[in-house]
Design an enzyme around this catalytic site. Structure first.
Site, PDB file in Angstrom:
ATOM      1  N   ARG A 133       0.844  -1.192   0.000  1.00  0.00           N
ATOM      2  CA  ARG A 133       0.000   0.000   0.000  1.00  0.00           C
ATOM      3  C   ARG A 133       0.876   1.238   0.000  1.00  0.00           C
ATOM      4  O   ARG A 133       1.879   1.306   0.743  1.00  0.00           O
ATOM      5  CB  ARG A 133      -0.897   0.050   1.240  1.00  0.00           C
ATOM      6  CG  ARG A 133      -2.148  -0.820   1.142  1.00  0.00           C
ATOM      7  CD  ARG A 133      -3.111  -0.282   0.068  1.00  0.00           C
ATOM      8  NE  ARG A 133      -4.290  -1.089  -0.113  1.00  0.00           N
ATOM      9  CZ  ARG A 133      -4.411  -2.085  -1.009  1.00  0.00           C
ATOM     10  NH1 ARG A 133      -3.406  -2.403  -1.792  1.00  0.00           N
ATOM     11  NH2 ARG A 133      -5.549  -2.735  -1.134  1.00  0.00           N
ATOM     12  N   GLU A 190      -3.396   7.589  -5.824  1.00  0.00           N
ATOM     13  CA  GLU A 190      -3.486   6.803  -7.057  1.00  0.00           C
ATOM     14  C   GLU A 190      -4.605   7.326  -7.948  1.00  0.00           C
ATOM     15  O   GLU A 190      -5.752   7.387  -7.498  1.00  0.00           O
ATOM     16  CB  GLU A 190      -3.723   5.323  -6.715  1.00  0.00           C
ATOM     17  CG  GLU A 190      -2.515   4.710  -6.017  1.00  0.00           C
ATOM     18  CD  GLU A 190      -2.635   3.209  -5.751  1.00  0.00           C
ATOM     19  OE1 GLU A 190      -3.638   2.595  -6.178  1.00  0.00           O
ATOM     20  OE2 GLU A 190      -1.730   2.654  -5.126  1.00  0.00           O
ATOM     21  N   HIS A 229      -0.477  -0.094  -9.941  1.00  0.00           N
ATOM     22  CA  HIS A 229      -1.226  -0.981  -9.037  1.00  0.00           C
ATOM     23  C   HIS A 229      -1.712  -2.254  -9.773  1.00  0.00           C
ATOM     24  O   HIS A 229      -2.907  -2.486  -9.922  1.00  0.00           O
ATOM     25  CB  HIS A 229      -2.425  -0.229  -8.425  1.00  0.00           C
ATOM     26  CG  HIS A 229      -2.908  -0.842  -7.138  1.00  0.00           C
ATOM     27  ND1 HIS A 229      -3.416  -0.110  -6.103  1.00  0.00           N
ATOM     28  CD2 HIS A 229      -2.977  -2.132  -6.727  1.00  0.00           C
ATOM     29  CE1 HIS A 229      -3.780  -0.913  -5.113  1.00  0.00           C
ATOM     30  NE2 HIS A 229      -3.528  -2.153  -5.474  1.00  0.00           N
TER      31      HIS A 229
HETATM   32  P1  NAD Z   1      -1.758 -10.396   5.576  1.00  0.00           P
HETATM   33  O1  NAD Z   1      -2.788  -9.867   6.480  1.00  0.00           O
HETATM   34  O2  NAD Z   1      -1.768 -11.850   5.259  1.00  0.00           O
HETATM   35  O3  NAD Z   1      -0.317 -10.026   6.141  1.00  0.00           O
HETATM   36  C1  NAD Z   1       0.000  -8.774   6.657  1.00  0.00           C
HETATM   37  C2  NAD Z   1       1.037  -8.982   7.735  1.00  0.00           C
HETATM   38  O4  NAD Z   1       1.515  -7.711   8.161  1.00  0.00           O
HETATM   39  C3  NAD Z   1       0.496  -9.683   8.977  1.00  0.00           C
HETATM   40  O5  NAD Z   1       1.223 -10.862   9.235  1.00  0.00           O
HETATM   41  C4  NAD Z   1       0.681  -8.658  10.071  1.00  0.00           C
HETATM   42  O6  NAD Z   1       0.990  -9.234  11.315  1.00  0.00           O
HETATM   43  C5  NAD Z   1       1.829  -7.853   9.526  1.00  0.00           C
HETATM   44  N1  NAD Z   1       2.005  -6.549  10.165  1.00  0.00           N
HETATM   45  C6  NAD Z   1       1.075  -5.748  10.723  1.00  0.00           C
HETATM   46  N2  NAD Z   1       1.652  -4.651  11.225  1.00  0.00           N
HETATM   47  C7  NAD Z   1       2.977  -4.766  10.996  1.00  0.00           C
HETATM   48  C8  NAD Z   1       4.101  -3.951  11.288  1.00  0.00           C
HETATM   49  N3  NAD Z   1       3.960  -2.790  11.954  1.00  0.00           N
HETATM   50  N4  NAD Z   1       5.311  -4.374  10.889  1.00  0.00           N
HETATM   51  C9  NAD Z   1       5.459  -5.549  10.237  1.00  0.00           C
HETATM   52  N5  NAD Z   1       4.435  -6.362   9.954  1.00  0.00           N
HETATM   53  C10 NAD Z   1       3.211  -5.975  10.316  1.00  0.00           C
HETATM   54  O7  NAD Z   1      -1.879  -9.529   4.244  1.00  0.00           O
HETATM   55  P2  NAD Z   1      -1.433  -9.946   2.772  1.00  0.00           P
HETATM   56  O8  NAD Z   1      -2.551 -10.654   2.103  1.00  0.00           O
HETATM   57  O9  NAD Z   1      -0.103 -10.565   2.837  1.00  0.00           O
HETATM   58  O10 NAD Z   1      -1.342  -8.487   2.098  1.00  0.00           O
HETATM   59  C11 NAD Z   1      -0.298  -7.609   2.436  1.00  0.00           C
HETATM   60  C12 NAD Z   1      -0.534  -6.250   1.806  1.00  0.00           C
HETATM   61  O11 NAD Z   1      -0.572  -6.362   0.391  1.00  0.00           O
HETATM   62  C13 NAD Z   1      -1.845  -5.575   2.178  1.00  0.00           C
HETATM   63  O12 NAD Z   1      -1.602  -4.196   2.357  1.00  0.00           O
HETATM   64  C14 NAD Z   1      -2.712  -5.750   0.933  1.00  0.00           C
HETATM   65  O13 NAD Z   1      -3.705  -4.774   0.813  1.00  0.00           O
HETATM   66  C15 NAD Z   1      -1.667  -5.616  -0.142  1.00  0.00           C
HETATM   67  N6  NAD Z   1      -2.020  -6.182  -1.446  1.00  0.00           N
HETATM   68  C16 NAD Z   1      -1.659  -5.466  -2.541  1.00  0.00           C
HETATM   69  C17 NAD Z   1      -1.939  -5.971  -3.779  1.00  0.00           C
HETATM   70  C18 NAD Z   1      -1.587  -5.186  -4.994  1.00  0.00           C
HETATM   71  O14 NAD Z   1      -2.317  -5.220  -5.952  1.00  0.00           O
HETATM   72  N7  NAD Z   1      -0.473  -4.497  -5.006  1.00  0.00           N
HETATM   73  C19 NAD Z   1      -2.570  -7.206  -3.918  1.00  0.00           C
HETATM   74  C20 NAD Z   1      -2.889  -7.932  -2.770  1.00  0.00           C
HETATM   75  C21 NAD Z   1      -2.608  -7.406  -1.516  1.00  0.00           C
HETATM   76  C1  MLT Z   2      -5.783  -5.794  -3.013  1.00  0.00           C
HETATM   77  O1  MLT Z   2      -5.622  -5.306  -1.897  1.00  0.00           O
HETATM   78  O2  MLT Z   2      -6.411  -6.849  -3.183  1.00  0.00           O
HETATM   79  C2  MLT Z   2      -5.205  -5.101  -4.169  1.00  0.00           C
HETATM   80  O3  MLT Z   2      -4.755  -3.876  -3.934  1.00  0.00           O
HETATM   81  C3  MLT Z   2      -5.624  -5.452  -5.516  1.00  0.00           C
HETATM   82  C4  MLT Z   2      -6.822  -4.804  -6.157  1.00  0.00           C
HETATM   83  O4  MLT Z   2      -7.955  -5.119  -5.813  1.00  0.00           O
HETATM   84  O5  MLT Z   2      -6.643  -4.054  -7.082  1.00  0.00           O
END
Ligand code: NAD
Ligand code: MLT
Length: 528
Positions: free
Chosen positions: A236, A265, A283
């Site tokens: 994010r 964004e 993204h």
């Molecule tokens: P998840 O919930 O499985 O993992 C997140 C982890 O972060 C958890 O284990 C949590 O304990 C940890 N965390 C919380 N606070 C923290 C801190 N201060 N320091 C270190 N770790 C900490 O989530 P995920 O499914 O692995 O997703 C991770 C991120 O990726 C989210 O922000 C999600 O929105 C983003 N994401 C982005 C895309 C994209 O299109 N770029 C796609 C999917 C997910």
């Molecule tokens: C997500 O958190 O799942 C992602 O940012 C991906 C998206 O929906 O575009």
């Protein structure tokens, strides 16, 4: 949980077509209207019970408050930061996401950005497209033997770790929740941030954006890193402070950044994107056919399962409901709500409530304290609250009204299970003890009076408290008969002296209870 009725769903973004098909196959009417302005969405949302979004639709407080019958907001993806979850919760709306549908895609893009940073692939491509053949400019470094720091060891962090280990990278990390022995089992050594910063050649962040992760990489942390450290943000925008990153890139403290997400964004300030050592995407982490199919399909199936009362998967604000999806819990929910309503009726002159204590007892209710507490509060708050209380919003609404809720459980092996609700109001305590017997929710005790026959909590009920001796009872029943009241049952208290509560099942509610007033200390009637 009683099945949630969802008849019409609005899909406000381009979501995989399987989503629409699955919803329609299950009798739900679907309207797809991508690219609406906020005003259009506010106008549209009124007619829908469900809303499905990706990350572009901003489901803000004004959108949620414009909805009249919205019961679920489904996020086909992971992050719910585009949804005002607090407001949705207060409105009793379930917010659900599909947390694992795009894990692999986001992890793969992260790895691609790490590789692009090590070998300058995007810059080399751009150079060749400009008809250059420059082999010196794009000298890279191997990933083999380098250290990758992973902040956030959840779903995506783990997948990134195992993939980059296959390149011979050493993986270290930090996560306040994931236990070190768990991450060690997939090859990530955990340590404090202070220990981690100076060891990393690459750092990648995989946390949600929240106050504790905003600016996790900032001016101070960059100075603690190796000179030339390369960073990736596929989670994010804002987890890596963009202004600090630009300063670090300009000074050479940061040797390159791979960015899929931005504080704004699309960005309005393009300086970071245009920096020669930044490789970036708009993204695209979840933008694969597979991820979109999974997320579209998952959100539709989750909504259908919820509608059918089968299961509640992916709810981010209504975890208490997850254990209500079995037929037995329906009777307990009914019990909790009915006890709340009885106590509300019997203490009607004494509001506001200061505290409500809910105590469950017995093995079978070990996992039910949460939803029974919510149910009792629904009963107490129903009527008189402008937000219709339900199991999703009951506790936040109570908190907002200044009511302290205390939940506890007493484990008693083999016990049938019972629930005590105590309401503290204006210096008095009102108590109800109930249970479910032969599938019927029943009241066993009211304010210390133990009923000879458990009172079935259904239909119309009259409760009254008689002071002193039960000689008054014939007079009371006489008044009720004269008022034309037909009795279904009568349950007296086991005690014979002191103030005692009585319960009467009645065919229909009485116009008013004034005829009873001279004979009884308190009286209340209600339909449950
Ligand atoms: P998840 O919930 O499985 O993992 C997140 C982890 O972060 C958890 O284990 C949590 O304990 C940890 N965390 C919380 N606070 C923290 C801190 N201060 N320091 C270190 N770790 C900490 O989530 P995920 O499914 O692995 O997703 C991770 C991120 O990726 C989210 O922000 C999600 O929105 C983003 N994401 C982005 C895309 C994209 O299109 N770029 C796609 C999917 C997910
Ligand atoms: C997500 O958190 O799942 C992602 O940012 C991906 C998206 O929906 O575009």
């Amino acid at each position: 949980m009683a099945p949630v009725s969802i008849k019409r769903v609005l899909i406000s973004e381009s979501v995989d077509p399987r989503c629409k098909t699955i919803l329609q196959e299950n009798g739900i009417e679907v309207t797809e209207r991508p690219n609406m302005s906020k005003d259009e969405l506010i106008a549209q949302i009124k007619d829908f019970d469900g809303l499905v979004v990706r990350s572009a639709t901003k489901v803000t407080a004004d959108v949620i408050c414009a909805a009249r019958s919205l019961k679920v907001i489904g996020r086909a993806g992971t992050g719910v930061d585009n949804v005002d979850v607090d407001v949705a919760t207060k409105k009793g709306i379930i917010v659900m996401n599909t947390p694992s549908g795009n894990t692999i895609s986001a992890a793969e893009l992260t790895c691609a950005l790490v590789m692009s940073l090590s070998r300058h692939i995007p810059q080399a491509v751009m150079s060749m497209k400009a008809e250059n053949w420059d082999r010196k400019k794009f000298m890279g470094t191997e990933l083999y033997g380098k250290t990758l720091g992973i902040l956030g060891l959840g779903r995506i962090g783990k997948e990134v770790a195992t993939r980059m280990q296959s390149f011979g990278m050493r993986t270290i990390g930090y996560d306040p929740i994931t236990p070190p022995e768990v991450s060690a089992s997939w090859g990530v050594e955990q340590m404090s941030l202070e220990e981690l910063w100076p060891q990393c050649d690459y750092i990648t962040v995989h946390t949600p954006l929240m106050p504790s992760t905003t600016g996790l990489l900032n001016d101070a942390s960059f100075t603690k890193c190796k000179r030339g450290v390369k960073v990736v943000n596929c989670a994010r925008g804002g987890i890596i402070d963009e202004a600090a990153l630009l300063r670090a890139l300009e000074s050479g403290q940061c040797g390159g950044a791979g960015l899929d997400v931005f504080e704004e964004e699309p960005p309005t300030n393009w300086a970071l994107v245009k920096h020669p050592n930044v490789v970036c995407c708009p993204h695209l982490g979840a933008s694969t056919k597979e991820a979109q199919t999974r997320c579209g399909q998952d959100i539709a199936l989750q909504i259908v399962d919820m509608v059918k009362g089968k299961a509640l998967v992916g709810a981010v604000n209504a975890q208490v409901l997850a254990s209500t999806f079995n037929s037995e819990s329906q009777q307990w929910i009914h019990l909790g709500e009915a006890m709340g309503r009885v106590l509300k009726a019997c203490s009607s002159s004494k509001q506001p409530y200061a505290q409500v204590h809910i105590t469950t007892k017995g093995d079978r209710l070990k996992k039910s304290t949460g939803f029974l507490s919510s149910a009792a509060v629904v009963g107490l708050l129903t009527e008189g609250s402008e937000n219709c209380p339900n199991l999703v919003n009951a506790l936040p609404l109570a908190e907002e009204t200044g009511i302290t809720i205390k939940k506890s459980h007493i484990d008693v092996n083999g016990a049938n299970g019972s629930c005590m609700v105590e309401v503290f109001v204006n210096g008095s305590v009102y108590k109800a003890l109930g249970s479910v017997q032969a599938e019927v929710p029943v009241l066993l005790e009211l304010n210390g009076s133990v009923f000879k026959q458990p009172v079935p909590l259904s239909g119309n009920l009259l409760f009254f408290k008689v002071a002193g001796s039960p000689q008054l009872l014939p007079a009371v029943t006489g008044v009720l008969a004269a008022a034309g009241m037909e009795m279904d049952f009568f349950s007296a208290s086991t005690a014979s002296d002191g103030d005692q509560w009585y319960s009467v099942g009645i065919k229909s509610l009485l116009g008013d209870l004034s005829a009873l007033k001279p004979l009884v200390k308190e009286a209340a009637q209600l339909a449950v």
